[in-house]
Design an enzyme around this catalytic site. Structure first.
Site, short mmCIF file in Angstrom:
data_model
loop_
_atom_site.label_atom_id
_atom_site.label_comp_id
_atom_site.label_asym_id
_atom_site.label_seq_id
_atom_site.Cartn_x
_atom_site.Cartn_y
_atom_site.Cartn_z
N THR A 112 1.92 -0.52 6.57
CA THR A 112 0.71 0.31 6.62
C THR A 112 -0.23 -0.24 7.69
O THR A 112 -0.90 0.51 8.40
CB THR A 112 0.02 0.32 5.25
OG1 THR A 112 0.95 0.77 4.26
CG2 THR A 112 -1.19 1.23 5.26
N ASP A 115 0.98 -10.60 0.63
CA ASP A 115 2.19 -10.22 1.37
C ASP A 115 2.35 -11.05 2.64
O ASP A 115 3.45 -11.51 2.98
CB ASP A 115 2.20 -8.73 1.69
CG ASP A 115 0.95 -8.27 2.44
OD1 ASP A 115 -0.09 -8.99 2.43
OD2 ASP A 115 0.99 -7.17 3.02
N ASN A 117 0.81 -1.22 0.00
CA ASN A 117 0.00 0.00 0.00
C ASN A 117 0.85 1.27 0.00
O ASN A 117 0.40 2.31 -0.49
CB ASN A 117 -0.93 0.00 1.22
CG ASN A 117 -2.02 -1.03 1.08
OD1 ASN A 117 -2.84 -0.98 0.18
ND2 ASN A 117 -2.04 -2.00 1.99
N THR A 118 2.05 1.19 0.54
CA THR A 118 2.92 2.37 0.61
C THR A 118 4.02 2.34 -0.43
O THR A 118 4.31 3.36 -1.07
CB THR A 118 3.55 2.47 2.02
OG1 THR A 118 2.51 2.52 3.00
CG2 THR A 118 4.40 3.73 2.14
N ASN A 119 4.64 1.17 -0.62
CA ASN A 119 5.77 1.06 -1.54
C ASN A 119 5.65 -0.15 -2.45
O ASN A 119 5.03 -1.15 -2.09
CB ASN A 119 7.09 0.94 -0.77
CG ASN A 119 7.43 2.18 0.02
OD1 ASN A 119 7.57 3.26 -0.54
ND2 ASN A 119 7.58 2.02 1.33
N ILE A 120 6.28 -0.03 -3.62
CA ILE A 120 6.57 -1.20 -4.47
C ILE A 120 8.03 -1.54 -4.22
O ILE A 120 8.92 -0.70 -4.44
CB ILE A 120 6.37 -0.90 -5.96
CG1 ILE A 120 4.93 -0.48 -6.26
CG2 ILE A 120 6.75 -2.12 -6.80
CD1 ILE A 120 4.73 0.03 -7.67
N THR A 150 2.13 18.30 23.74
CA THR A 150 1.39 17.53 22.74
C THR A 150 2.27 16.51 22.04
O THR A 150 1.89 15.34 21.89
CB THR A 150 0.76 18.49 21.71
OG1 THR A 150 -0.13 19.38 22.38
CG2 THR A 150 -0.02 17.71 20.66
N GLY A 168 -3.99 -11.67 2.46
CA GLY A 168 -3.13 -10.83 1.63
C GLY A 168 -1.91 -11.60 1.18
O GLY A 168 -1.30 -12.35 1.96
#
Length: 264
Positions: A134, A111, A9-12, A186, A109
């Site tokens: 992710t 992965d 979802n973030t990288n190939i 914070t 999945g």
């Protein structure tokens, strides 16, 4: 030589492998607008930087959890090896090194399946693979190479972005270890909740999964090893002793082992 792609979802993640070794890796953003000619050129450059030509690449395999990018990567791989690459899906599950539960055939999945296959082929022990991406996924594998089950939680960055995006006046803060759980501003408060909280989440889930594997599969808890992968493990690595092995390439290794099993 083999060309491997892990589309997340973030990288190939692209890799060149030879025999049992991942030789070279490269990351690209998982952008649905990724230009096909650009990607092909980048992969050809990636291969040439290793002193190879496309003639040296004789096979390719793809794991993908992003359908919008699967076709692009398949076409890229096919143009290099001049045949259709292996796509890891339910059509080949009977040939792979681990057994998938019937209820998960069309749900797991690829992965996580590759994590399980890679871990089993490399370590040959009952195990829990923690994939810090992710999502934070826990994949349990039995002493008989059966995937016992999977637990999934939001990943650290996903949780942080959700908090920042849904809470007024909160900006994103770096994922760094705070000095104390008692946040006095914070930034430190969020770091305490996210970073220390995910340390506790990981360790408590490991304990619970080991207990369940013992009860349901009669596996001694001391026999179950833990393997972490994924870039975000770096966040809690310095503060946890619940992980036996850090193996950042276990997913790619699993893709390689699945390709070998299918071709044998």
């Amino acid at each position: 030589m083999v060309l491997i792609f892990d589309i997340g979802n973030t990288n190939i993640k692209a890799a060149i492998a030879d025999n049992d070794k991942i030789i070279r890796t490269k990351r690209f953003k998982s952008d649905p607008e990724l230009d096909e000619s650009y990607f092909l050129n980048e992969i050809q450059l990636f291969i040439s930087e290793e002193g190879l030509s496309k003639c040296d690449i004789n096979d390719a395999a793809i794991s993908s959890v992003v359908p919008e990018l699967t076709g692009l990567v398949e076409r890229t791989a096919a143009s290099i090896i001049e045949k259709r690459p292996l796509k890891i899906d339910s059509c080949i599950y009977k040939k792979i090194p681990v057994k998938v539960p019937d209820s998960a055939i069309n749900e797991i999945g690829s992965d996580l399946l590759c994590d399980a296959a890679g871990a089993w082929k490399k370590y040959s022990k009952p195990c829990i693979i923690l994939n810090f991406g992710t999502a934070l996924a826990f994949t349990a594998v039995t002493q008989e190479a059966h995937i016992a089950g999977i637990a999934i939680a939001p990943g650290l960055e996903t949780a942080l972005k959700s908090l920042a995006g849904n809470t007024a006046l909160l900006n994103e803060v770096p994922l760094e270890i705070p000095e104390s759980s008692l946040g006095t501003d914070t930034k430190k408060s969020i770091q305490a909740g996210i970073v220390l909280g995910y340390k506790g989440l990981a360790e408590s889930m490991i304990k619970r999964i080991k207990t369940d594997m013992n009860h349901e599969y009669n596996i001694p808890e001391d026999d179950i090893i833990t393997i972490a992968t994924g870039g975000l493990f770096r966040v809690i690595k310095p503060i946890t002793d619940g992980i036996d092995f850090y193996d950042p390439e276990i997913t790619l290794y699993g893709i390689l082992k699945i390709l070998e099993a299918v071709n044998s």
